[in-house]
Motif scaffolding. Structure first.
Motif, PDB file in Angstrom:
ATOM      1  N   CYS A  14     -15.362  53.291  66.879  1.00 44.58           N
ATOM      2  CA  CYS A  14     -16.603  54.007  66.575  1.00 44.58           C
ATOM      3  C   CYS A  14     -17.316  54.404  67.863  1.00 44.58           C
ATOM      4  O   CYS A  14     -16.830  55.243  68.600  1.00 44.58           O
ATOM      5  CB  CYS A  14     -17.467  53.174  65.637  1.00 44.58           C
ATOM      6  SG  CYS A  14     -18.676  54.176  64.771  1.00 44.58           S
ATOM      7  N   ASP A  15     -18.449  53.820  68.155  1.00 44.43           N
ATOM      8  CA  ASP A  15     -19.234  54.241  69.327  1.00 44.43           C
ATOM      9  C   ASP A  15     -18.819  53.556  70.631  1.00 44.43           C
ATOM     10  O   ASP A  15     -19.029  54.099  71.703  1.00 44.43           O
ATOM     11  CB  ASP A  15     -20.723  53.954  69.109  1.00 44.43           C
ATOM     12  CG  ASP A  15     -21.318  54.854  68.036  1.00 44.43           C
ATOM     13  OD1 ASP A  15     -20.585  55.706  67.510  1.00 44.43           O
ATOM     14  OD2 ASP A  15     -22.498  54.696  67.723  1.00 44.43           O
ATOM     15  N   LEU A  50     -19.974  58.143  72.138  1.00 48.55           N
ATOM     16  CA  LEU A  50     -19.711  58.711  70.832  1.00 48.55           C
ATOM     17  C   LEU A  50     -18.477  59.606  70.816  1.00 48.55           C
ATOM     18  O   LEU A  50     -18.331  60.477  71.656  1.00 48.55           O
ATOM     19  CB  LEU A  50     -20.932  59.535  70.431  1.00 48.55           C
ATOM     20  CG  LEU A  50     -20.823  60.209  69.101  1.00 48.55           C
ATOM     21  CD1 LEU A  50     -21.071  59.214  67.992  1.00 48.55           C
ATOM     22  CD2 LEU A  50     -21.824  61.316  69.020  1.00 48.55           C
ATOM     23  N   ALA A  51     -17.633  59.371  69.823  1.00 46.37           N
ATOM     24  CA  ALA A  51     -16.520  60.279  69.536  1.00 46.37           C
ATOM     25  C   ALA A  51     -15.559  60.437  70.701  1.00 46.37           C
ATOM     26  O   ALA A  51     -15.763  59.919  71.788  1.00 46.37           O
ATOM     27  CB  ALA A  51     -17.024  61.631  69.055  1.00 46.37           C
ATOM     28  N   LEU A  88     -13.302  56.407  63.179  1.00 49.77           N
ATOM     29  CA  LEU A  88     -13.191  57.853  63.356  1.00 49.77           C
ATOM     30  C   LEU A  88     -11.833  58.159  63.966  1.00 49.77           C
ATOM     31  O   LEU A  88     -11.487  57.593  64.998  1.00 49.77           O
ATOM     32  CB  LEU A  88     -14.258  58.347  64.334  1.00 49.77           C
ATOM     33  CG  LEU A  88     -15.652  58.586  63.796  1.00 49.77           C
ATOM     34  CD1 LEU A  88     -16.599  58.871  64.948  1.00 49.77           C
ATOM     35  CD2 LEU A  88     -15.647  59.750  62.831  1.00 49.77           C
ATOM     36  N   VAL A  89     -11.070  59.057  63.367  1.00 50.31           N
ATOM     37  CA  VAL A  89      -9.723  59.319  63.864  1.00 50.31           C
ATOM     38  C   VAL A  89      -9.739  59.720  65.341  1.00 50.31           C
ATOM     39  O   VAL A  89      -8.982  59.192  66.146  1.00 50.31           O
ATOM     40  CB  VAL A  89      -9.016  60.392  63.004  1.00 50.31           C
ATOM     41  CG1 VAL A  89      -7.832  60.968  63.742  1.00 50.31           C
ATOM     42  CG2 VAL A  89      -8.530  59.768  61.710  1.00 50.31           C
ATOM     43  N   ASN A 359      -9.147  55.503  57.177  1.00 45.81           N
ATOM     44  CA  ASN A 359      -9.557  54.699  56.013  1.00 45.81           C
ATOM     45  C   ASN A 359      -8.695  53.472  55.816  1.00 45.81           C
ATOM     46  O   ASN A 359      -8.545  52.989  54.700  1.00 45.81           O
ATOM     47  CB  ASN A 359      -9.484  55.557  54.740  1.00 45.81           C
ATOM     48  CG  ASN A 359     -10.450  56.717  54.814  1.00 45.81           C
ATOM     49  OD1 ASN A 359     -11.519  56.609  55.401  1.00 45.81           O
ATOM     50  ND2 ASN A 359     -10.079  57.835  54.217  1.00 45.81           N
TER      51      ASN A 359
ATOM     52  N   PHE B  62     -22.900  55.183  59.326  1.00 47.03           N
ATOM     53  CA  PHE B  62     -22.504  54.553  60.587  1.00 47.03           C
ATOM     54  C   PHE B  62     -21.214  55.139  61.127  1.00 47.03           C
ATOM     55  O   PHE B  62     -21.097  55.446  62.304  1.00 47.03           O
ATOM     56  CB  PHE B  62     -22.352  53.047  60.405  1.00 47.03           C
ATOM     57  CG  PHE B  62     -22.142  52.314  61.684  1.00 47.03           C
ATOM     58  CD1 PHE B  62     -23.185  52.074  62.551  1.00 47.03           C
ATOM     59  CD2 PHE B  62     -20.869  51.882  62.043  1.00 47.03           C
ATOM     60  CE1 PHE B  62     -22.986  51.423  63.750  1.00 47.03           C
ATOM     61  CE2 PHE B  62     -20.655  51.230  63.242  1.00 47.03           C
ATOM     62  CZ  PHE B  62     -21.722  50.993  64.093  1.00 47.03           C
ATOM     63  N   THR B  63     -20.251  55.342  60.219  1.00 48.18           N
ATOM     64  CA  THR B  63     -18.929  55.806  60.638  1.00 48.18           C
ATOM     65  C   THR B  63     -18.894  57.325  60.815  1.00 48.18           C
ATOM     66  O   THR B  63     -17.910  57.858  61.287  1.00 48.18           O
ATOM     67  CB  THR B  63     -17.877  55.380  59.617  1.00 48.18           C
ATOM     68  OG1 THR B  63     -18.460  55.513  58.308  1.00 48.18           O
ATOM     69  CG2 THR B  63     -17.497  53.925  59.783  1.00 48.18           C
ATOM     70  N   ILE B  65     -17.968  60.025  59.637  1.00 49.38           N
ATOM     71  CA  ILE B  65     -17.060  60.867  58.850  1.00 49.38           C
ATOM     72  C   ILE B  65     -16.186  59.994  57.960  1.00 49.38           C
ATOM     73  O   ILE B  65     -15.559  59.059  58.449  1.00 49.38           O
ATOM     74  CB  ILE B  65     -16.130  61.694  59.778  1.00 49.38           C
ATOM     75  CG1 ILE B  65     -16.962  62.573  60.721  1.00 49.38           C
ATOM     76  CG2 ILE B  65     -15.162  62.552  58.955  1.00 49.38           C
ATOM     77  CD1 ILE B  65     -16.143  63.302  61.778  1.00 49.38           C
ATOM     78  N   GLU B  67     -12.923  60.413  55.395  1.00 49.64           N
ATOM     79  CA  GLU B  67     -11.885  61.340  54.932  1.00 49.64           C
ATOM     80  C   GLU B  67     -11.295  60.779  53.661  1.00 49.64           C
ATOM     81  O   GLU B  67     -10.954  59.601  53.615  1.00 49.64           O
ATOM     82  CB  GLU B  67     -10.748  61.413  55.953  1.00 49.64           C
ATOM     83  CG  GLU B  67     -11.074  62.180  57.204  1.00 49.64           C
ATOM     84  CD  GLU B  67      -9.878  62.196  58.154  1.00 49.64           C
ATOM     85  OE1 GLU B  67     -10.069  61.867  59.329  1.00 49.64           O
ATOM     86  OE2 GLU B  67      -8.763  62.521  57.685  1.00 49.64           O
ATOM     87  N   ARG B  79     -27.750  59.552  61.929  1.00 47.64           N
ATOM     88  CA  ARG B  79     -28.087  58.773  63.121  1.00 47.64           C
ATOM     89  C   ARG B  79     -27.899  59.545  64.428  1.00 47.64           C
ATOM     90  O   ARG B  79     -28.100  58.993  65.502  1.00 47.64           O
ATOM     91  CB  ARG B  79     -27.306  57.463  63.146  1.00 47.64           C
ATOM     92  CG  ARG B  79     -25.827  57.600  63.361  1.00 47.64           C
ATOM     93  CD  ARG B  79     -25.157  56.259  63.110  1.00 47.64           C
ATOM     94  NE  ARG B  79     -23.727  56.325  63.328  1.00 47.64           N
ATOM     95  CZ  ARG B  79     -23.142  56.034  64.488  1.00 47.64           C
ATOM     96  NH1 ARG B  79     -23.853  55.678  65.521  1.00 47.64           N
ATOM     97  NH2 ARG B  79     -21.844  56.109  64.612  1.00 47.64           N
ATOM     98  N   SER B  88     -19.683  66.867  69.761  1.00 48.33           N
ATOM     99  CA  SER B  88     -18.558  66.018  70.184  1.00 48.33           C
ATOM    100  C   SER B  88     -17.733  65.504  69.003  1.00 48.33           C
ATOM    101  O   SER B  88     -16.679  64.922  69.180  1.00 48.33           O
ATOM    102  CB  SER B  88     -19.060  64.857  71.049  1.00 48.33           C
ATOM    103  OG  SER B  88     -19.682  63.891  70.245  1.00 48.33           O
ATOM    104  N   LEU B  89     -18.217  65.716  67.786  1.00 42.96           N
ATOM    105  CA  LEU B  89     -17.450  65.270  66.610  1.00 42.96           C
ATOM    106  C   LEU B  89     -16.309  66.227  66.252  1.00 42.96           C
ATOM    107  O   LEU B  89     -15.439  65.875  65.462  1.00 42.96           O
ATOM    108  CB  LEU B  89     -18.368  65.147  65.383  1.00 42.96           C
ATOM    109  CG  LEU B  89     -19.356  64.003  65.358  1.00 42.96           C
ATOM    110  CD1 LEU B  89     -20.247  64.114  64.142  1.00 42.96           C
ATOM    111  CD2 LEU B  89     -18.639  62.676  65.343  1.00 42.96           C
TER     112      LEU B  89
END
Lengths: 363, 139
Positions: A14-15, A50-51, A88-89, A359, B62-63, B65, B67, B79, B88-89
C-alpha cells in the motif's frame, strides 16, 4: 561455515515501502520503512509513499539501507520474501519485481507472502522471541485502515476465515470520524490520545443486528451515527478551530488539541472509541469460543490503539492475548520475513513467474 | 436520467443491482456526503455485474482501488488530497481497459475525471431514506 537462515523481506502493498532482514526466525537484524526517509528531505516533506511511482523511488534506497544496517552482503542471504497481495497491483509489483530480479541474479529462492499472514506472524515472531509463544489454534483479529478480519490460525500455515467487515474497516471508521471532526487524516491516533479525557458512556452508540454470519463486522452505520450526531449540533466553530490549529502546526500536542476540543466532543470521541472496541472484542470473544482458541492475536495498525490494548487485556477472552509492538503493528517488512520462515522450512518457494494479486485472500 | 428513493440498506443494494444492468460502459462517479450510501450502492452494482456476495464488497478507502475481475473496479479517493497523488494511481490506464469504474470522491478531482461519464448523486433524506439520482454527462 554458517548455518544461519537469513531472509530479506520486502513489503510494498500500500503506502509504505519497507525492507527488513530477519535471522533464524526471531532475530531482527534491520527494519526500514520508507517514511523514515522523510528526515532526509529526499522526498520533499510530507509526500505519502503512494503507488508505484513512489515505491519505485524508494525501493532501492530502502533495500540498500536494510542490508547496510544488518551488515550483510547478498551472498549471505538464504532467501528473499515479498508481499504478493492483497494490495494495489502497481504497488505490489514494485516490491515483487525487485525481489524476483534479486532472486534471479543471485540464484536465491523466492518466498511469496500474503500481507495479512504477515500481520499474524509479526506477533508470532515477537511472542517466540520474548519467551511466551502464541499457542495454536489461535484466533487472529487483524484490524487496520484497510482490514478487519477474524481468522482461525492452525499449525502448518492453515487458516480459516471466521468473519470480516462488510463495509468500512475499523481503522477507516476511526480515520473518517477524526477527519469529520477536524482532526485531519488519519485521525485514529489522535482519537486514541484524546479519548481518555472524555466519558466513554456519555453517548450510547449501538450496532444494528447482523444478518448472515454473526462474526462479520459493520462500522459504516457507526460512522454515519457520529456524522448525524455532529450535524444535529452546532460544531462548525470548534471544527474550524481544529482545522486552523492543524494548518499552523502539523503535529499538535495532546494539550493543544484539548484547548480546541470541548468536553462534549471529548465525550463523543470516548464513546465512539468504546463502541468500536467493544464491537471488535465482542465478536473476537465469540469467535475464540467457537474454535476453542488457546490464544488470541491482535495485529494491524489499530493494534496500536491503547484503548483496544487495555480493553483486550481486561476483557475475559478465555486465553492469553498477544499484541505486536507498535512498530510491528503498522505495515513493515519484518512481518513478511516472519511469515516467510515457516514457508522456508517447508520448502514452499514461489516460481519467478508468480504474479501480484490485488484481491489475494488468506482463507 | 432517473431519480430513485430507497428506504433501507437492502433496498439501496437492490437498486444497485438494477442499475448494474443499465449503466453504460465507462466511469461512474458516486457523489454524496459521508454516510450517504455510496459504498452500499457500489455493493449492489458490483454484485449485479460479477455475481459476488454483496458482503464481500467492502470500502476501498484505505486500499484506494478494488478490482473485482470482469473489468469492474471500485475506487475511493477520499484520503487523497492532491491531484499529484491521484495521478500516481494510473487511473487513465484503468479507464482505458475497464468495463465499469465506480469512483467515490472523484468529483474532488474534476480535471482527472473523463468528461463523458455517469454521475450518481446520493442524498440522505430522512432516517433511512436516500434519494439517488442518475445523470449522464456527455461533455
Amino acid at each position: 561455515m554458517t548455518t544461519r537462515t537469513r531472509i530479506l523481506a520486502i513489503e510494498s502493498s500500500c503506502d509504505e515501502t519497507a525492507a527488513a532482514l530477519v535471522e533464524d526466525e526471531i532475530v531482527i537484524l534491520s527494519s526500514v520503512v520508507a517514511s523514515q526517509f522523510e528526515t532526509h528531505g529526499k522526498y520533499g516533506g510530507v509526500v505519502p509513499e503512494l503507488a508505484s511511482r513512489e515505491h519505485l523511488r524508494a525501493i532501492v534506497p530502502v533495500v540498500r539501507s536494510a542490508m547496510r544496517q544488518a551488515g550483510l552482503e547478498y551472498e549471505q542471504l538464504s532467501a528473499v520474501a515479498a508481499t504478493v497481495g492483497p494490495g494495489l497491483v502497481g504497488s505490489l509489483l514494485v516490491g515483487l519485481t525487485f525481489a524476483k530480479a534479486l532472486c534471479f541474479a543471485r540464484n536465491l529462492p523466492l518466498i511469496a507472502v500474503n500481507h495479512i499472514e504477515g500481520h499474524i506472524h509479526a506477533v508470532v515472531l515477537e511472542s517466540r522471541r520474548d519467551g511466551h509463544p502464541v499457542e495454536l489454534p489461535a484466533l487472529a483479529l487483524i484490524v487496520s485502515g484497510g482490514h478487519t478480519h477474524l481468522f482461525e490460525v492452525r499449525e502448518r500455515g492453515v487458516y480459516r476465515l471466521l468473519g470480516r467487515t462488510r463495509d468500512d474497516a475499523a481503522g477507516e471508521a476511526f480515520d473518517k470520524v477524526g477527519k469529520l471532526l477536524g482532526f485531519g487524516y488519519p485521525g485514529g491516533p489522535i482519537i486514541d490520545r484524546l479519548a481518555p479525557f472524555g466519558n466513554p458512556r456519555a453517548i450510547p452508540f449501538t450496532f444494528a443486528k447482523m444478518k448472515g454470519n454473526t462474526l462479520d463486522f459493520s462500522f459504516s452505520g457507526l460512522k454515519t451515527a457520529v456524522l448525524r450526531w455532529v450535524e444535529a449540533r452546532d460544531m462548525a466553530h470548534e471544527i474550524a478551530r481544529r482545522k486552523s490549529l492543524l494548518a499552523e502546526n502539523s503535529r499538535p500536542t495532546t494539550n493543544e488539541w484539548l484547548q480546541v476540543t470541548p468536553p462534549m466532543t471529548l465525550d463523543l470521541l470516548a464513546s465512539f472509541q468504546r463502541a468500536v472496541i467493544e464491537e471488535l472484542l465482542r465478536r473476537a470473544r465469540v469467535a475464540a469460543d467457537s474454535m476453542a482458541a488457546r490464544s488470541v492475536i491482535v495485529s494491524g495498525g489499530v493494534a496500536c490503539n491503547s484503548g483496544l490494548r487495555a480493553a483486550a487485556l481486561e476483557t475475559r477472552l478465555g486465553c492469553p492475548v498477544h499484541f505486536p509492538s507498535p512498530t510491528l503493528s503498522t505495515d513493515n517488512a519484518v512481518m513478511i520475513a516472519a511469515a516467510a520462515f515457516p514457508k522456508f522450512r517447508r520448502g514452499e518457494f514461489a516460481d519467478l513467474s508468480v504474479v501480484a494479486q490485488a484481491n489475494l485472500v488468506l482463507a | 436520467m432517473s431519480v430513485h428513493r430507497t428506504h433501507s440498506e437492502d433496498e439501496t443494494i437492490e437498486l444497485g443491482r438494477t442499475l448494474a444492468a443499465e449503466l453504460p460502459r465507462g466511469v461512474v462517479l458516486l457523489i454524496g456526503n459521508l454516510g450517504a450510501g455510496k459504498t452500499t450502492l457500489a455493493k449492489g452494482i458490483v454484485s449485479g455485474r460479477v455475481s459476488a456476495d454483496p458482503d464481500e464488497i467492502s470500502s476501498p478507502t484505505f486500499t484506494l482501488i478494488h478490482e473485482y475481475g470482469h473489468g469492474i473496479y471500485h475506487i475511493d479517493l477520499y484520503r487523497l488530497e492532491e491531484e499529484r497523488q491521484v495521478e500516481s494511481l494510473g487511473l487513465d490506464e484503468i479507464f482505458e481497459r475497464a468495463d465499469l469504474v465506480l469512483i467515490e470522491w472523484g468529483e474532488r478531482f474534476p480535471r482527472l475525471m473523463p468528461p463523458a461519464r455517469t454521475e450518481i448523486h446520493l442524498r440522505h433524506a430522512g432516517v433511512d431514506e436516500r434519494e439517488i439520482e442518475v445523470l449522464k454527462r456527455e461533455t
